[in-house]
Design a protein around this motif. Structure first.
Motif: not given
Length: 353
Positions: A145-150, A171-172, A200-211
């Motif tokens: 999972m990518a977590v954007i906003g920590n 991925r944060l 954020p573009e790096e964080a979403v790489e390979g993530a099935g859930i984007l939060t």
């Protein structure tokens, strides 16, 4: 106890149990954070499956330049509940929480309050439990999972997704790297693999859930269209009031959007960017088997989560059921209790020193 048991017997006592912040923290540690997140998700799902029983209205909001103060009421016909909550993004600059809350349950048959509780911690827990409940129904099979906003919600989201959806890798990204470092530090002993990303573009790489879970009250584009690939689930929970969004509107066109209560989400959610007839599915319909959720491997599912009163009702109900035998809950003298219900004045005079 059956999850459907919501009736509160009238109490002969004039005291109302109050769950303070300290007692809430003690209760969470007695149960365990991850088991409590699972328990909350079970209660929320059960209440979503009996959606038709609830009074439903968009929350009552008082907006200012600084933020918003809201009341969130509902009732299932036996128990009434409401939450008071604020959202003030600039509070952190003064060392204050952006969100504070308290909530109450009462007996519909008598109108007497039956539970008063802090809900700052409980809202964070129930928001995460709701996100994970939805993702369990909609997300692809994934361990990342990518977590954007920590910020303050991110640990709860991460642990709920780990508990209910099997997430093992995070991925944060945050514009303030210190926030990502805080999140990584707090999760260091959970067994989750954490990577802090530079963009954020790096964080979403390979993530099935984007939060996405950001706090600023503005029309923002946290996720651009090119960042959302086929087959992912977007858990968009930061946009929760008019004038506050996180997703580029083109993403909404490419995916299927799922909401809690449509009239409220059209005011506050990502779909405020769309026409009033933009198609959405309410999550209770999916959980009850009335409408499909994920239907293909390449489908983009989007949870436009703003928070709804039924979730708070479920969370308060869960806390009420867990209090029994713990010794937690301070008795508050909130209710006048004259010997003769018609002689309130006499009670007052007899209390004169």
């Amino acid at each position: 106890m059956s999850l459907h048991t919501t009736k509160i017997a009238p109490s002969p006592m004039a005291f109302v149990p109050f769950v303070s912040v300290d007692h809430m923290m003690q209760l969470v540690h007695r149960i365990g954070v991850r088991p409590m997140l699972r328990g909350l998700a079970e209660y929320i799902e059960e209440d979503f499956k009996r959606w038709a029983l609830f009074d439903k209205v968009p929350r009552v909001a008082s907006h200012s330049q600084a933020g918003v103060i809201e009341l969130m009421p509902t009732s299932d016909g036996e128990v009434y509940g409401f939450k008071y909550v604020n959202g003030h993004p600039a509070n952190t600059k003064g060392g204050l929480q952006t969100v504070t809350a308290f909530g109450l349950l009462s007996n519909v048959a008598t109108g007497y309050p039956a539970l008063l509780s802090e809900m700052t911690l409980l809202t964070a827990l129930r928001t995460a439990a709701t996100s994970a409940m939805v993702a369990r129904a909609l997300a692809p099979e994934t361990d990342t999972m990518a977590v954007i906003g920590n910020g303050a919600q991110s640990e709860f989201q991460s642990l709920a997704m780990a508990e209910l959806c099997g997430i093992k890798k995070l991925r944060l990204y945050d514009i303030d790297r210190a926030a990502s470092e805080k999140l990584a530090r707090n999760l260091s002993e959970t067994g989750l693999e954490v990577t802090i990303c530079a963009a954020p573009e790096e964080a979403v790489e390979g993530a099935g859930i984007l939060t996405t879970c950001t706090a600023d009250k503005q029309y923002a584009t946290i996720l651009t269209d090119n960042m959302v690939g086929a087959g992912v689930h977007v858990n968009a929970i930061g946009g929760d009031c008019p004038g506050k969004t996180e997703l580029h509107p083109d993403i909404l066109e490419r995916g299927d959007v799922f909401v809690e209560y449509t009239p409220q989400t059209r005011i506050e959610g990502e779909i405020q960017q769309k026409a009033d007839d933009f198609p959405v599915t309410e999550m209770w319909e999916v959980l009850a088997g009335a409408r499909p959720g994920r239907t293909s491997a390449r489908q983009i599912t989007i949870f436009d989560g703003v928070g709804f009163a039924v979730e708070d009702f479920s969370a308060l109900r869960y806390v009420r059921d867990q209090l029994e035998g713990t010794g937690l809950g301070l008795p508050l003298d909130m209710l006048a209790d004259p010997d003769d219900p018609r002689d309130l004045f006499g009670m007052l005079m007899r209390a004169k020193a």
